[in-house]
Design a protein around this motif. Structure first.
Motif, PDB file in Angstrom:
ATOM      1  N   ALA A  53       0.759  -1.113   0.097  1.00  0.00           N
ATOM      2  CA  ALA A  53      -0.059   0.041   0.067  1.00  0.00           C
ATOM      3  C   ALA A  53       1.026   1.387  -0.030  1.00  0.00           C
ATOM      4  CB  ALA A  53      -0.859   0.030   1.228  1.00  0.00           C
ATOM      5  N   CYS A  55       0.498   5.992  -0.003  1.00  0.00           N
ATOM      6  CA  CYS A  55      -0.077   7.030  -0.072  1.00  0.00           C
ATOM      7  C   CYS A  55       1.051   8.241  -0.091  1.00  0.00           C
ATOM      8  CB  CYS A  55      -1.144   7.452   0.749  1.00  0.00           C
ATOM      9  SG  CYS A  55      -2.167   8.483   0.991  1.00  0.00           S
ATOM     10  N   THR A 117      -3.553  -1.074   6.280  1.00  0.00           N
ATOM     11  CA  THR A 117      -3.819  -0.377   4.534  1.00  0.00           C
ATOM     12  C   THR A 117      -4.995   0.436   4.584  1.00  0.00           C
ATOM     13  OG1 THR A 117      -5.401  -2.291   4.208  1.00  0.00           O
ATOM     14  CG2 THR A 117      -3.167  -2.587   3.781  1.00  0.00           C
ATOM     15  N   ARG A 118      -5.995   0.456   5.657  1.00  0.00           N
ATOM     16  CA  ARG A 118      -7.231   1.450   5.693  1.00  0.00           C
ATOM     17  C   ARG A 118      -6.463   2.548   6.272  1.00  0.00           C
ATOM     18  NH1 ARG A 118     -12.517  -0.264   9.168  1.00  0.00           N
ATOM     19  NH2 ARG A 118     -10.820  -0.598  10.891  1.00  0.00           N
ATOM     20  N   HIS A 121      -4.437   4.248   3.621  1.00  0.00           N
ATOM     21  CA  HIS A 121      -5.417   4.817   2.432  1.00  0.00           C
ATOM     22  C   HIS A 121      -6.395   6.138   2.809  1.00  0.00           C
ATOM     23  CE1 HIS A 121      -4.983   0.808  -0.015  1.00  0.00           C
ATOM     24  NE2 HIS A 121      -4.163   1.716  -0.215  1.00  0.00           N
ATOM     25  N   ARG A 122      -6.727   6.121   3.961  1.00  0.00           N
ATOM     26  CA  ARG A 122      -7.614   7.216   4.612  1.00  0.00           C
ATOM     27  C   ARG A 122      -6.814   8.428   4.673  1.00  0.00           C
ATOM     28  NH1 ARG A 122     -12.850   6.509   5.621  1.00  0.00           N
ATOM     29  NH2 ARG A 122     -12.722   8.477   7.182  1.00  0.00           N
ATOM     30  N   GLN A 136     -11.592   7.351  -3.342  1.00  0.00           N
ATOM     31  CA  GLN A 136     -11.256   6.976  -4.751  1.00  0.00           C
ATOM     32  C   GLN A 136     -10.716   7.836  -5.832  1.00  0.00           C
ATOM     33  OE1 GLN A 136     -15.126   4.742  -5.354  1.00  0.00           O
ATOM     34  NE2 GLN A 136     -15.203   5.838  -7.227  1.00  0.00           N
ATOM     35  N   SER A 141      -2.384   7.526  -4.559  1.00  0.00           N
ATOM     36  CA  SER A 141      -2.334   6.339  -3.434  1.00  0.00           C
ATOM     37  C   SER A 141      -2.638   5.078  -4.162  1.00  0.00           C
ATOM     38  CB  SER A 141      -3.490   6.458  -1.995  1.00  0.00           C
ATOM     39  OG  SER A 141      -4.842   6.062  -2.505  1.00  0.00           O
ATOM     40  N   TYR A 143      -5.197   3.438  -3.283  1.00  0.00           N
ATOM     41  CA  TYR A 143      -6.623   2.991  -2.846  1.00  0.00           C
ATOM     42  C   TYR A 143      -7.374   2.576  -4.347  1.00  0.00           C
ATOM     43  CZ  TYR A 143     -11.312   3.372  -0.893  1.00  0.00           C
ATOM     44  OH  TYR A 143     -12.556   3.129  -0.628  1.00  0.00           O
ATOM     45  N   TYR A 146      -6.856  -0.691  -5.555  1.00  0.00           N
ATOM     46  CA  TYR A 146      -7.252  -1.667  -4.629  1.00  0.00           C
ATOM     47  C   TYR A 146      -9.055  -1.757  -4.885  1.00  0.00           C
ATOM     48  CZ  TYR A 146      -3.918  -3.217  -1.168  1.00  0.00           C
ATOM     49  OH  TYR A 146      -3.019  -3.769  -0.664  1.00  0.00           O
ATOM     50  N   LYS A 175     -13.728  -1.320  -0.077  1.00  0.00           N
ATOM     51  CA  LYS A 175     -14.405   0.088  -0.058  1.00  0.00           C
ATOM     52  C   LYS A 175     -15.159   0.123   1.120  1.00  0.00           C
ATOM     53  CE  LYS A 175     -16.815   3.163  -3.141  1.00  0.00           C
ATOM     54  NZ  LYS A 175     -17.849   3.592  -2.029  1.00  0.00           N
ATOM     55  N   VAL A 178     -12.853   0.300   4.331  1.00  0.00           N
ATOM     56  CA  VAL A 178     -12.204   1.521   4.380  1.00  0.00           C
ATOM     57  C   VAL A 178     -13.127   2.888   4.745  1.00  0.00           C
ATOM     58  CG1 VAL A 178     -10.713   3.410   3.135  1.00  0.00           C
ATOM     59  CG2 VAL A 178     -10.424   0.877   3.006  1.00  0.00           C
TER      60      VAL A 178
END
Length: 329
Positions: A53, A55, A117-118, A121-122, A136, A141, A143, A146, A175, A178
């Protein structure tokens, strides 16, 4: 003040972060972001580092890395050092870019891979002012890949996360996961001013931090195959097989006055530098005793051609896959 603890062993997982010096921007435009992703791809090929992952934010980055060969320091020297050089060239500046050594947190992947990973990605929506309305939509990133909304680079490993999720519809399921937000345990962990160097259970931390003997026991308990170094000769053989020519045709020095584009020879030179880590003079000797400047020019030209020619890039990818299979056989 003592330096942060560095724990490296084959098979380790890390959450790696770094910020710009004095919080300066580390990514100013699309060219900068793309240059960093290119550098990640090189680290994957050269050091077998797996990127699970990522970002990239305006003045910092987050990476979730797995190191089958226990070589995080070497990979990060490449990532930070080479990207700084590229950033400086793009922005016509010089000097350091990052505030110093990266921060690496060793992760107990079995327990924290999915939630981490969450968390990574956030990042674009966890800032004081969210960067995007929908996660998205953030292009820098992993994400979107993913969710299968963007093409996943060949060096991005998603299956471990999908398996941890355990949902049949992996894209929609991830999705929804996350969008639930960062869990309290991770929020508390990363909210501390002085973070631990290990994200894991008490047993996991004690095993890693309890001394050299315990770290060695951790390494010994893993059944890992470390990929041996790739030789220039092996790379030439693999290129010859994929391009349908002989190793001798690749290695032979061109006759005086003879001109012509030999993609197999140029690709082999580049891979000798990128995958085998050979210096320009070493490559020059291998390819008929030419001058090292000719190697540099050939490598530069083939990298440009690969960016423009999908068929050529496909052939190079076949070479890389073949080398990995042969080394791990």
């Amino acid at each position: 003040m003592s330096r942060p603890l560095r724990l490296e062993y084959p098979g380790a997982w890390y959450h790696v972060m770094n910020r710009g010096l004095a919080r300066q921007s580390t990514f100013l435009d699309a060219d900068c972001y793309s240059a960093f992703l290119d550098t990640l791809a090189e680290a994957h090929r050269r050091f077998s580092v797996q990127v699970h992952a990522y970002c990239l934010m305006g003045n910092h980055y987050h990476l979730l890395l797995h190191t089958p060969e226990g070589n995080l320091s070497r990979a990060m020297r490449h990532i930070n050092g080479v990207y700084t050089q590229r950033f400086n060239r793009l922005q016509k500046r010089d000097g350091p870019l990052f505030r110093g050594r990266y921060k690496a947190i060793v992760v107990e992947a079995d327990s924290y891979l999915l939630s981490l990973t969450r968390y990574i990605h956030r990042n674009p929506v966890e800032t004081r002012t969210p960067l995007v309305a929908s996660l998205q939509e953030y292009p820098w990133s992993s994400y979107p890949a993913y969710l299968n909304k963007a093409r996943a680079p060949e060096w991005l490993y998603r299956d471990f996360t999908y398996e941890a999720l355990g949902r049949r519809d992996k894209y929609r399921g991830y999705k929804a996961y996350v969008e639930q937000g960062v869990d309290e345990e991770l929020a508390e962990f990363y909210g501390r001013q002085r973070k631990y160097s290990v994200l894991g259970s008490e047993v996991f931390r004690e095993r890693l931090l309890g001394g050299d003997k315990l770290v060695s026991a951790e390494v010994a308990s893993r059944e890992l195959v470390v990929r041996p170094p790739v030789s220039g000769e092996n790379l030439v053989e693999q290129v010859a097989q994929v391009f349908g020519c002989s190793p001798a045709e690749i290695l032979a020095r061109s006759r005086p006055g003879r001109k012509g584009y030999n993609p197999a020879r140029s690709v082999a030179m580049w891979l000798c530098q990128d995958r085998a880590g050979l210096t320009l003079p070493q490559i020059a000797r291998l390819f008929g005793g030419i001058h090292y400047s000719a190697v540099s020019q050939s490598v530069r030209r083939i990298k440009t051609r690969m960016a423009e020619d999908e068929e050529l890039q496909s052939l190079v990818d076949r070479v890389s896959r073949g080398v990995i299979v042969r080394c791990n056989a």
